[in-house]
Design a protein around this motif. Structure first.
Motif, PDB file in Angstrom:
ATOM      1  N   ASP A   1       7.759  58.125  44.268  1.00  0.00           N
ATOM      2  CA  ASP A   1       8.286  59.209  45.088  1.00  0.00           C
ATOM      3  C   ASP A   1       8.215  58.839  46.571  1.00  0.00           C
ATOM      4  O   ASP A   1       7.179  58.378  47.061  1.00  0.00           O
ATOM      5  N   GLU A   2       9.323  59.045  47.291  1.00  0.00           N
ATOM      6  CA  GLU A   2       9.397  58.615  48.688  1.00  0.00           C
ATOM      7  C   GLU A   2       8.387  59.340  49.578  1.00  0.00           C
ATOM      8  O   GLU A   2       7.825  58.745  50.507  1.00  0.00           O
ATOM      9  N   GLU A   3       8.143  60.613  49.299  1.00  0.00           N
ATOM     10  CA  GLU A   3       7.169  61.354  50.105  1.00  0.00           C
ATOM     11  C   GLU A   3       5.767  60.816  49.865  1.00  0.00           C
ATOM     12  O   GLU A   3       4.965  60.699  50.812  1.00  0.00           O
ATOM     13  N   ALA A   4       5.458  60.445  48.625  1.00  0.00           N
ATOM     14  CA  ALA A   4       4.154  59.855  48.327  1.00  0.00           C
ATOM     15  C   ALA A   4       4.005  58.489  48.997  1.00  0.00           C
ATOM     16  O   ALA A   4       2.934  58.156  49.512  1.00  0.00           O
ATOM     17  N   VAL A   5       5.070  57.698  49.002  1.00  0.00           N
ATOM     18  CA  VAL A   5       5.030  56.404  49.697  1.00  0.00           C
ATOM     19  C   VAL A   5       4.754  56.616  51.188  1.00  0.00           C
ATOM     20  O   VAL A   5       3.999  55.855  51.816  1.00  0.00           O
ATOM     21  N   ALA A   6       5.333  57.677  51.742  1.00  0.00           N
ATOM     22  CA  ALA A   6       5.203  57.929  53.174  1.00  0.00           C
ATOM     23  C   ALA A   6       3.763  58.235  53.586  1.00  0.00           C
ATOM     24  O   ALA A   6       3.396  58.009  54.752  1.00  0.00           O
ATOM     25  N   ILE A   7       2.941  58.754  52.665  1.00  0.00           N
ATOM     26  CA  ILE A   7       1.556  59.071  53.024  1.00  0.00           C
ATOM     27  C   ILE A   7       0.585  57.975  52.596  1.00  0.00           C
ATOM     28  O   ILE A   7      -0.603  58.065  52.882  1.00  0.00           O
ATOM     29  N   ARG A   8       1.067  56.926  51.920  1.00  0.00           N
ATOM     30  CA  ARG A   8       0.138  55.949  51.339  1.00  0.00           C
ATOM     31  C   ARG A   8      -0.758  55.293  52.392  1.00  0.00           C
ATOM     32  O   ARG A   8      -1.973  55.157  52.178  1.00  0.00           O
ATOM     33  N   ASP A   9      -0.203  54.865  53.505  1.00  0.00           N
ATOM     34  CA  ASP A   9      -1.023  54.203  54.520  1.00  0.00           C
ATOM     35  C   ASP A   9      -2.143  55.126  55.002  1.00  0.00           C
ATOM     36  O   ASP A   9      -3.285  54.688  55.203  1.00  0.00           O
ATOM     37  N   GLU A  10      -1.825  56.390  55.171  1.00  0.00           N
ATOM     38  CA  GLU A  10      -2.840  57.363  55.585  1.00  0.00           C
ATOM     39  C   GLU A  10      -3.902  57.540  54.501  1.00  0.00           C
ATOM     40  O   GLU A  10      -5.106  57.626  54.808  1.00  0.00           O
ATOM     41  N   VAL A  11      -3.477  57.591  53.242  1.00  0.00           N
ATOM     42  CA  VAL A  11      -4.421  57.730  52.138  1.00  0.00           C
ATOM     43  C   VAL A  11      -5.334  56.502  52.055  1.00  0.00           C
ATOM     44  O   VAL A  11      -6.559  56.622  51.901  1.00  0.00           O
ATOM     45  N   VAL A  12      -4.748  55.316  52.185  1.00  0.00           N
ATOM     46  CA  VAL A  12      -5.532  54.079  52.151  1.00  0.00           C
ATOM     47  C   VAL A  12      -6.553  54.060  53.277  1.00  0.00           C
ATOM     48  O   VAL A  12      -7.743  53.763  53.067  1.00  0.00           O
ATOM     49  N   ALA A  13      -6.119  54.404  54.482  1.00  0.00           N
ATOM     50  CA  ALA A  13      -7.026  54.397  55.630  1.00  0.00           C
ATOM     51  C   ALA A  13      -8.172  55.386  55.433  1.00  0.00           C
ATOM     52  O   ALA A  13      -9.324  55.102  55.787  1.00  0.00           O
ATOM     53  N   GLY A  14      -7.861  56.548  54.857  1.00  0.00           N
ATOM     54  CA  GLY A  14      -8.901  57.541  54.626  1.00  0.00           C
ATOM     55  C   GLY A  14      -9.979  57.056  53.685  1.00  0.00           C
ATOM     56  O   GLY A  14     -11.180  57.245  53.930  1.00  0.00           O
ATOM     57  N   PHE A  15      -9.578  56.400  52.605  1.00  0.00           N
ATOM     58  CA  PHE A  15     -10.572  55.905  51.647  1.00  0.00           C
ATOM     59  C   PHE A  15     -11.275  54.643  52.162  1.00  0.00           C
ATOM     60  O   PHE A  15     -12.467  54.450  51.901  1.00  0.00           O
ATOM     61  N   ASP A  16     -10.564  53.806  52.907  1.00  0.00           N
ATOM     62  CA  ASP A  16     -11.188  52.590  53.434  1.00  0.00           C
ATOM     63  C   ASP A  16     -12.298  52.903  54.428  1.00  0.00           C
ATOM     64  O   ASP A  16     -13.219  52.098  54.609  1.00  0.00           O
ATOM     65  N   ALA A  17     -12.235  54.050  55.077  1.00  0.00           N
ATOM     66  CA  ALA A  17     -13.231  54.418  56.086  1.00  0.00           C
ATOM     67  C   ALA A  17     -14.523  54.954  55.472  1.00  0.00           C
ATOM     68  O   ALA A  17     -15.494  55.191  56.197  1.00  0.00           O
ATOM     69  N   LEU A  18     -14.548  55.125  54.161  1.00  0.00           N
ATOM     70  CA  LEU A  18     -15.697  55.753  53.502  1.00  0.00           C
ATOM     71  C   LEU A  18     -16.699  54.720  53.014  1.00  0.00           C
ATOM     72  O   LEU A  18     -16.337  53.578  52.696  1.00  0.00           O
ATOM     73  N   PRO A  19     -17.979  55.101  52.894  1.00  0.00           N
ATOM     74  CA  PRO A  19     -18.953  54.218  52.244  1.00  0.00           C
ATOM     75  C   PRO A  19     -18.703  54.188  50.745  1.00  0.00           C
ATOM     76  O   PRO A  19     -18.168  55.144  50.180  1.00  0.00           O
ATOM     77  N   PRO A  20     -19.076  53.112  50.078  1.00  0.00           N
ATOM     78  CA  PRO A  20     -18.882  53.056  48.619  1.00  0.00           C
ATOM     79  C   PRO A  20     -19.857  53.977  47.899  1.00  0.00           C
ATOM     80  O   PRO A  20     -20.952  54.253  48.384  1.00  0.00           O
ATOM     81  N   ARG A  21     -19.435  54.465  46.761  1.00  0.00           N
ATOM     82  CA  ARG A  21     -20.309  55.212  45.847  1.00  0.00           C
ATOM     83  C   ARG A  21     -20.637  54.340  44.644  1.00  0.00           C
ATOM     84  O   ARG A  21     -19.893  53.417  44.304  1.00  0.00           O
ATOM     85  N   GLU A  22     -21.735  54.656  43.974  1.00  0.00           N
ATOM     86  CA  GLU A  22     -22.108  53.906  42.782  1.00  0.00           C
ATOM     87  C   GLU A  22     -21.323  54.415  41.579  1.00  0.00           C
ATOM     88  O   GLU A  22     -21.260  55.625  41.336  1.00  0.00           O
ATOM     89  N   TYR A  23     -20.742  53.482  40.852  1.00  0.00           N
ATOM     90  CA  TYR A  23     -20.089  53.771  39.579  1.00  0.00           C
ATOM     91  C   TYR A  23     -20.806  52.967  38.506  1.00  0.00           C
ATOM     92  O   TYR A  23     -20.800  51.733  38.536  1.00  0.00           O
ATOM     93  N   LEU A  24     -21.446  53.670  37.598  1.00  0.00           N
ATOM     94  CA  LEU A  24     -22.138  52.998  36.504  1.00  0.00           C
ATOM     95  C   LEU A  24     -21.120  52.475  35.499  1.00  0.00           C
ATOM     96  O   LEU A  24     -20.055  53.071  35.313  1.00  0.00           O
ATOM     97  N   SER A  25     -21.447  51.396  34.843  1.00  0.00           N
ATOM     98  CA  SER A  25     -20.616  50.921  33.732  1.00  0.00           C
ATOM     99  C   SER A  25     -21.032  51.656  32.464  1.00  0.00           C
ATOM    100  O   SER A  25     -22.122  52.252  32.388  1.00  0.00           O
TER     101      SER A  25
END
Length: 342
Positions: free
Chosen positions: A135-159
């Protein structure tokens, strides 16, 4: 995983698959991940009462599917009407992504709320790559979404092996019997690492033995193809064809809905016949489950099989209904436990 609080716990299991193989075109994989909308509604319903334990099959962080961020997927039970309206607005009226947001403020608000929740609870996440039919609107926000998650500390995910090993360790304070419920969201990613996975089978069977309700939505019910497996203390997997989940009444995404997606929506490879390696509902029927589907693939449907303590939903259109039903199930179980102790 923090265990310093006394609040009840809920287990969230997400796929960590990044690529979905296709059978056609041959030797093709497409970027994939989990649908946030199928997780956020459940986490929001229990955010004030529960602490969340996060897990993936291999312990890697899950990947957010940018396709699931399209505005129409935020409509829940109104998915069909929202899809038709936004298609008209974007394809016929040629509204820009910004104009689409202005025309659909309720859907935009829900998406923003879900992203804020994900930032707070899920930590740093990768985001899937856009596809030719994304979806073109979703593509348009992807960079913002990526930047938002990249700025966060990692959380633990158990296997999954870590979850089982900790549950079995008498010296560990963690036990699956303390989990109020487990929820697993869809997106196409679970087709990769929830399917035919011995450790997933061991987890499902252990949860059932501990009387923990299991909530699966959209593609996540494919995890039930793994229920035939048990894994012993040495890591050896065995198969029981007559496992405890066999014959359970469930729902999931239907083949005909999937074929529509493969013909016109984001999984479609332009100019090519596009097919998955298998269909979830067909695989579940072949595995011995009683699969109930809707004729309209955008109509919401949930199924609660009390005998198997199993709640399933057929896609993002059902997520609000599923979150409400899960809360109701927990209330009923709590009231029954209190009545028994009187």
């Amino acid at each position: 995983m923090s265990e310093s609080t006394t609040r009840p716990k809920a287990l969230i299991v997400l796929s960590s698959a990044r690529l979905l193989p296709l059978s056609q075109p041959a030797n093709t994989e497409i970027s994939t991940g989990f649908f946030l909308v199928e997780l956020a509604a459940v986490m929001a319903a229990f955010d004030k009462t529960h602490d969340f334990i996060l897990a993936t099959p291999d312990g890697r962080p899950p990947q957010l599917d940018i396709n699931g961020m399209a505005l129409n997927f935020q409509a829940a039970a109104g998915l069909g009407l929202a899809t038709a309206r936004i298609t008209l607005q974007s394809k016929v009226k040629h509204l820009s992504p910004q104009q689409l947001r202005e025309k659909n403020p309720g859907l935009l608000e829900r998406r923003n709320d879900e992203l804020a929740l994900a930032h707070r609870l899920l930590g740093r996440l990768p985001v899937s790559q856009p596809l030719p039919k994304t979806d073109e609107e979703a593509v348009a926000i992807r960079d913002e979404v990526v930047a938002g998650f990249d700025a966060l500390p990692p959380r633990e995910y158990l296997s999954l092996p870590q979850l089982i090993e900790r549950h079995r360790d008498p010296a560990d304070t963690f036990t699956l019997s303390d989990v109020d419920f487990v929820h697993m969201p869809g997106g196409h990613a679970p087709m990769v690492d929830f399917h035919d996975n011995p450790w997933m089978g061991e987890l499902l069977n252990t949860l059932r033995e501990e009387n923990v309700p299991i909530s699966l939505i959209c593609h996540a019910p494919i995890a039930l193809t793994s229920a035939k497996y048990r894994v012993d203390a040495d890591g050896k997997a065995t198969i029981n064809p007559d496992h405890a989940f066999k014959g359970a009444h469930i729902t999931t995404v239907p083949k005909y809905g999937e074929r529509m997606m493969l013909a016109t929506q984001y999984p479609k490879v332009p100019g090519e016949r596009t097919r998955l390696t298998y269909y979830v509902d067909v695989a579940l029927k072949d595995a011995g489950y009683d699969v109930s589907l809707t004729l309209n693939p955008s109509a919401p449907k949930t199924v609660w099989d009390e005998d198997h303590i199993l709640l399933t939903g057929n896609g993002p259109q059902a997520v609000d209904e599923q979150a409400d039903r899960l809360a109701e199930i927990l209330r009923e179980r709590t009231n029954a436990a209190h009545a028994t102790r009187r």
